[in-house]
Design an enzyme around this catalytic site. Sequence first.
Site, short mmCIF file in Angstrom:
data_model
loop_
_atom_site.label_atom_id
_atom_site.label_comp_id
_atom_site.label_asym_id
_atom_site.label_seq_id
_atom_site.Cartn_x
_atom_site.Cartn_y
_atom_site.Cartn_z
N ASN A 9 -32.34 4.64 45.66
CA ASN A 9 -31.21 5.41 46.19
C ASN A 9 -31.78 6.42 47.17
O ASN A 9 -32.35 7.42 46.76
CB ASN A 9 -30.48 6.09 45.02
CG ASN A 9 -29.33 6.96 45.50
OD1 ASN A 9 -29.00 6.97 46.69
ND2 ASN A 9 -28.74 7.70 44.59
N TRP A 10 -31.63 6.12 48.45
CA TRP A 10 -32.23 6.99 49.47
C TRP A 10 -31.48 8.30 49.63
O TRP A 10 -31.94 9.22 50.29
CB TRP A 10 -32.28 6.25 50.82
CG TRP A 10 -33.23 5.09 50.85
CD1 TRP A 10 -33.97 4.60 49.80
CD2 TRP A 10 -33.55 4.25 51.97
NE1 TRP A 10 -34.73 3.52 50.20
CE2 TRP A 10 -34.48 3.29 51.55
CE3 TRP A 10 -33.12 4.23 53.30
CZ2 TRP A 10 -35.01 2.32 52.40
CZ3 TRP A 10 -33.64 3.26 54.15
CH2 TRP A 10 -34.57 2.32 53.71
N LYS A 11 -30.26 8.37 49.09
CA LYS A 11 -29.41 9.57 49.23
C LYS A 11 -29.27 9.92 50.71
O LYS A 11 -29.21 9.01 51.54
CB LYS A 11 -29.95 10.72 48.36
CG LYS A 11 -30.18 10.26 46.91
CD LYS A 11 -30.45 11.37 45.94
CE LYS A 11 -30.68 10.78 44.55
NZ LYS A 11 -30.87 11.79 43.51
N HIS A 95 -22.34 8.07 40.89
CA HIS A 95 -23.56 8.88 40.84
C HIS A 95 -23.20 10.32 40.50
O HIS A 95 -22.16 10.83 40.94
CB HIS A 95 -24.30 8.82 42.18
CG HIS A 95 -25.69 9.37 42.06
ND1 HIS A 95 -25.94 10.72 42.08
CD2 HIS A 95 -26.88 8.76 41.87
CE1 HIS A 95 -27.25 10.91 41.91
NE2 HIS A 95 -27.84 9.74 41.78
N GLU A 97 -24.21 13.04 41.59
CA GLU A 97 -24.01 13.93 42.75
C GLU A 97 -22.60 13.77 43.30
O GLU A 97 -22.00 14.74 43.78
CB GLU A 97 -25.10 13.64 43.80
CG GLU A 97 -26.44 14.22 43.35
CD GLU A 97 -27.66 13.41 43.78
OE1 GLU A 97 -27.57 12.65 44.75
OE2 GLU A 97 -28.71 13.56 43.12
N GLU A 167 -28.42 7.70 34.00
CA GLU A 167 -29.17 8.76 34.69
C GLU A 167 -28.83 10.11 34.06
O GLU A 167 -27.81 10.72 34.41
CB GLU A 167 -28.79 8.80 36.17
CG GLU A 167 -29.08 7.53 36.92
CD GLU A 167 -29.30 7.79 38.42
OE1 GLU A 167 -30.34 7.35 38.92
OE2 GLU A 167 -28.45 8.44 39.06
N GLY A 173 -34.14 14.48 40.06
CA GLY A 173 -34.76 15.35 41.06
C GLY A 173 -35.42 16.58 40.48
O GLY A 173 -35.78 17.51 41.20
N SER A 213 -36.17 11.07 37.93
CA SER A 213 -37.60 11.38 38.05
C SER A 213 -38.50 10.23 37.60
O SER A 213 -39.55 10.45 37.00
CB SER A 213 -37.93 12.68 37.30
OG SER A 213 -37.21 13.76 37.84
N GLY A 234 -34.74 7.67 42.95
CA GLY A 234 -34.38 8.55 44.07
C GLY A 234 -35.61 8.87 44.91
O GLY A 234 -36.06 8.05 45.72
N GLY A 235 -36.16 10.05 44.71
CA GLY A 235 -37.27 10.55 45.53
C GLY A 235 -38.40 9.55 45.75
O GLY A 235 -38.88 9.38 46.88
#
Length: 249
Positions: A9-11, A95, A97, A167, A173, A213, A234-235
């Site tokens: 997930n590049w966000k 998600h 977010e 998640e 994150g 994470s 993610g990251g």
Amino acid sequence: MRNRFVAGNWKMNLSDSESKSLAEKIASHSYTENTQVVLCTPFLYLKEVLEATSGNTKVAVGAQNCHEKEAGAYTGEVSAAQLASAGIPYVILGHSERRTYYKEDNALLKSKTDEALAQGLHVIFCCGEVLEEREANKQAQVVETQLQEALGHLSTDQMSKVVIAYEPVWAIGTGKTASAAQAQDMHEMIRNWVANQFGAEHAEQQIILYGGSCKPGNAAELFAQKDVDGGLIGGASLKAEDFIQIIEA
Ligand code: 13P
């Protein structure tokens, strides 16, 4: 035997040229037969990432959201029909977010899921509790409600196009990962919910991902759990070497 599944997930990250180069690096690697990789990019980059990864049948592309209506006067939005027409097979829905910043609730996510499935997309459906809910030991109840209200009405056929991503919001994150045991506990609970709703045979096939994470250093332990079929990253999905290491795990 369930397939292994890793989605990035590049966000809202990366420039146009960075996206292309990351997609090319990921697509130039070969993955084992039972592995599905999905790159969930900003809308703007979907087509070029689709093109950059077209030579690798193990790598697919997904959006990070879609609208619940098929078309119309919804400035700034993108519909599931548009994604399907552009050849994009996956979409992330629910998600945390989106739930937090854009106030997406279970009823809206039910509509979005219905629309995405009606347009032939596969849905990566996210669920997970916030820290206060975990501290109050309410994680199972919270996640079950999220699943029941958004997915509980689906047919087994529809559910076969849904990947569930657990998640825990406190792990996203933050560098704090759920322990392998915490992840396994929740995944088992989710698989039991799927079995109750859709039958034991379907539950055996259900892909359930862990996200929060997840990194090269902890992926192997998380993915070794019986009910963890892969990850939503993610990251660490923004660096080709890290992401490939996670897929290899
Ligand atoms: P991080 O891997 O950066 O914690 O993000 C997880 C996530 O939100 C994936 O959807």
